[in-house]
Scaffold this active site. Sequence first.
Site, mmCIF file in Angstrom:
data_model
loop_
_atom_site.group_PDB
_atom_site.id
_atom_site.type_symbol
_atom_site.label_atom_id
_atom_site.label_comp_id
_atom_site.label_asym_id
_atom_site.label_seq_id
_atom_site.Cartn_x
_atom_site.Cartn_y
_atom_site.Cartn_z
ATOM 1 N N ASN A 6 0.846 -1.182 0.000
ATOM 2 C CA ASN A 6 0.000 0.000 0.000
ATOM 3 C C ASN A 6 0.893 1.248 0.000
ATOM 4 O O ASN A 6 1.685 1.442 0.933
ATOM 5 C CB ASN A 6 -0.903 -0.044 1.251
ATOM 6 C CG ASN A 6 -1.840 1.129 1.317
ATOM 7 O OD1 ASN A 6 -1.442 2.260 1.075
ATOM 8 N ND2 ASN A 6 -3.082 0.882 1.665
ATOM 9 N N ASP A 8 -0.158 4.451 -0.115
ATOM 10 C CA ASP A 8 -0.887 5.673 0.265
ATOM 11 C C ASP A 8 0.015 6.723 0.906
ATOM 12 O O ASP A 8 -0.120 7.926 0.646
ATOM 13 C CB ASP A 8 -1.974 5.351 1.304
ATOM 14 C CG ASP A 8 -3.142 4.589 0.719
ATOM 15 O OD1 ASP A 8 -3.248 4.487 -0.508
ATOM 16 O OD2 ASP A 8 -3.954 4.090 1.519
ATOM 17 N N HIS A 9 0.917 6.252 1.783
ATOM 18 C CA HIS A 9 1.658 7.242 2.573
ATOM 19 C C HIS A 9 2.812 7.889 1.813
ATOM 20 O O HIS A 9 3.384 8.867 2.292
ATOM 21 C CB HIS A 9 2.079 6.641 3.907
ATOM 22 C CG HIS A 9 0.861 6.317 4.740
ATOM 23 N ND1 HIS A 9 -0.107 7.259 5.009
ATOM 24 C CD2 HIS A 9 0.413 5.152 5.277
ATOM 25 C CE1 HIS A 9 -1.073 6.698 5.708
ATOM 26 N NE2 HIS A 9 -0.788 5.428 5.887
ATOM 27 N N HIS A 42 -5.720 3.478 -1.453
ATOM 28 C CA HIS A 42 -7.037 3.796 -0.894
ATOM 29 C C HIS A 42 -7.394 5.216 -1.311
ATOM 30 O O HIS A 42 -6.753 6.174 -0.870
ATOM 31 C CB HIS A 42 -6.958 3.666 0.630
ATOM 32 C CG HIS A 42 -8.260 3.900 1.336
ATOM 33 N ND1 HIS A 42 -8.371 3.784 2.705
ATOM 34 C CD2 HIS A 42 -9.493 4.226 0.889
ATOM 35 C CE1 HIS A 42 -9.630 4.036 3.060
ATOM 36 N NE2 HIS A 42 -10.320 4.325 1.977
ATOM 37 N N ARG A 44 -9.503 7.829 -0.512
ATOM 38 C CA ARG A 44 -10.427 8.212 0.560
ATOM 39 C C ARG A 44 -11.326 9.339 0.092
ATOM 40 O O ARG A 44 -10.952 10.151 -0.771
ATOM 41 C CB ARG A 44 -9.645 8.667 1.808
ATOM 42 C CG ARG A 44 -8.871 7.559 2.476
ATOM 43 C CD ARG A 44 -8.279 8.047 3.780
ATOM 44 N NE ARG A 44 -9.307 8.154 4.804
ATOM 45 C CZ ARG A 44 -9.510 7.237 5.760
ATOM 46 N NH1 ARG A 44 -8.748 6.184 5.842
ATOM 47 N NH2 ARG A 44 -10.479 7.404 6.628
ATOM 48 N N ARG A 48 -7.058 12.582 1.273
ATOM 49 C CA ARG A 48 -5.930 13.046 2.113
ATOM 50 C C ARG A 48 -4.589 12.549 1.599
ATOM 51 O O ARG A 48 -3.558 13.078 1.963
ATOM 52 C CB ARG A 48 -6.129 12.647 3.567
ATOM 53 C CG ARG A 48 -6.083 11.157 3.804
ATOM 54 C CD ARG A 48 -6.115 10.829 5.281
ATOM 55 N NE ARG A 48 -7.443 10.998 5.864
ATOM 56 C CZ ARG A 48 -7.805 10.405 7.008
ATOM 57 N NH1 ARG A 48 -6.945 9.670 7.677
ATOM 58 N NH2 ARG A 48 -9.024 10.560 7.481
ATOM 59 N N GLU A 69 -8.810 0.359 -2.867
ATOM 60 C CA GLU A 69 -9.665 0.378 -1.678
ATOM 61 C C GLU A 69 -10.568 1.596 -1.748
ATOM 62 O O GLU A 69 -10.087 2.719 -1.970
ATOM 63 C CB GLU A 69 -8.816 0.476 -0.409
ATOM 64 C CG GLU A 69 -7.932 -0.713 -0.163
ATOM 65 C CD GLU A 69 -7.044 -0.493 1.057
ATOM 66 O OE1 GLU A 69 -7.149 0.560 1.714
ATOM 67 O OE2 GLU A 69 -6.243 -1.384 1.341
ATOM 68 N N THR A 100 -8.076 3.378 8.726
ATOM 69 C CA THR A 100 -9.313 2.596 8.705
ATOM 70 C C THR A 100 -9.399 1.808 10.012
ATOM 71 O O THR A 100 -8.744 0.783 10.173
ATOM 72 C CB THR A 100 -9.324 1.663 7.478
ATOM 73 O OG1 THR A 100 -8.930 2.426 6.339
ATOM 74 C CG2 THR A 100 -10.701 1.084 7.249
ATOM 75 N N GLU A 150 -10.921 -9.440 3.445
ATOM 76 C CA GLU A 150 -9.625 -9.069 4.018
ATOM 77 C C GLU A 150 -9.857 -8.923 5.509
ATOM 78 O O GLU A 150 -10.641 -8.066 5.953
ATOM 79 C CB GLU A 150 -9.094 -7.760 3.411
ATOM 80 C CG GLU A 150 -7.744 -7.393 4.042
ATOM 81 C CD GLU A 150 -7.051 -6.233 3.341
ATOM 82 O OE1 GLU A 150 -7.282 -6.005 2.130
ATOM 83 O OE2 GLU A 150 -6.260 -5.554 4.013
ATOM 84 N N HIS A 183 -3.471 -4.614 7.962
ATOM 85 C CA HIS A 183 -3.568 -3.462 8.853
ATOM 86 C C HIS A 183 -2.677 -3.634 10.074
ATOM 87 O O HIS A 183 -2.810 -4.589 10.821
ATOM 88 C CB HIS A 183 -4.991 -3.155 9.316
ATOM 89 C CG HIS A 183 -5.151 -1.686 9.606
ATOM 90 N ND1 HIS A 183 -4.736 -1.111 10.775
ATOM 91 C CD2 HIS A 183 -5.625 -0.687 8.838
ATOM 92 C CE1 HIS A 183 -4.970 0.187 10.720
ATOM 93 N NE2 HIS A 183 -5.502 0.474 9.568
ATOM 94 N N GLY A 184 -1.754 -2.698 10.202
ATOM 95 C CA GLY A 184 -0.886 -2.683 11.378
ATOM 96 C C GLY A 184 0.186 -3.758 11.359
ATOM 97 O O GLY A 184 0.810 -4.027 12.385
ATOM 98 N N HIS A 206 1.841 1.211 5.990
ATOM 99 C CA HIS A 206 2.499 2.187 6.858
ATOM 100 C C HIS A 206 3.900 1.752 7.289
ATOM 101 O O HIS A 206 4.863 2.525 7.180
ATOM 102 C CB HIS A 206 1.602 2.439 8.082
ATOM 103 C CG HIS A 206 2.069 3.547 8.960
ATOM 104 N ND1 HIS A 206 2.863 3.332 10.059
ATOM 105 C CD2 HIS A 206 1.870 4.883 8.888
ATOM 106 C CE1 HIS A 206 3.123 4.486 10.638
ATOM 107 N NE2 HIS A 206 2.525 5.441 9.955
#
Length: 231
Positions: A6, A8-9, A42, A44, A48, A69, A100, A150, A183-184, A206
Amino acid sequence: MKLGVNIDHVATIRQARGTLYPDIVEAARLAESGGADFITVHLREDRRHIVDADIPILQQAVRTHLNLEIAATDEMLDIALAVAPKKVCLVPERRQELTTEGGLDVSGQLSRIRNFCAPLQAAKISVSLFVEPSAEQIEAAAVAGAAAVELHTGAYAKSGDSRPLVVAARAAAAAGLAVHAGHGLHVDNIAAVACLPEVVELNIGHALIARALFVGLEAAVREMVTAIAVV
Ligand code: PXP
């Protein structure tokens, strides 16, 4: 076990200053060189990080495939159908959340989610639903016609207790769903998830982008691929 990276960041850093850099296409390419099996973003509702223009560019540029996503809104459905990525993952969204924070309530809005999945599946887009590892949500996901769930690993990442994931992964596979997780997750907690035999895809963002600050994205992804492979 496939790894979705991912990015995104990478876009979060770009949006923080409204610059053209860092280039998300370069990020996607480096992630792929490091061993990513696909690229996840993602879009959003508040834009963002990833913005609308990124989606067709990435769809064109990635050498693997794109996993998009989105929240289950009419606006996002139109975007997904226009771009037609290989996969779409439906996620819940709250504007004020940092990330999320929970799974999609599929059982509480079953007919809405089923109706949302139908045009995507008709367009040959594989749909997964991002859900908490709960029997009720998994059952509802199967009834909604999703190809995959997921499993939200956020609670596991906080508590270290993977037992709900073990049970949920079995239940999802038994219901005929492909099982993804995310996630995480990071190199130090990935083993308990990567060892679940039903889990065929992981989505990680992340921790990889954070690690990339020190070793570069390609190396960060390679480290994760190795961490998954040794399980
Ligand atoms: N999977 C889904 C559905 C997500 O929404 C996210 C976060 O955007 C992730 C995986 C990746 O989570 P993280 O960034 O914590 O690795």
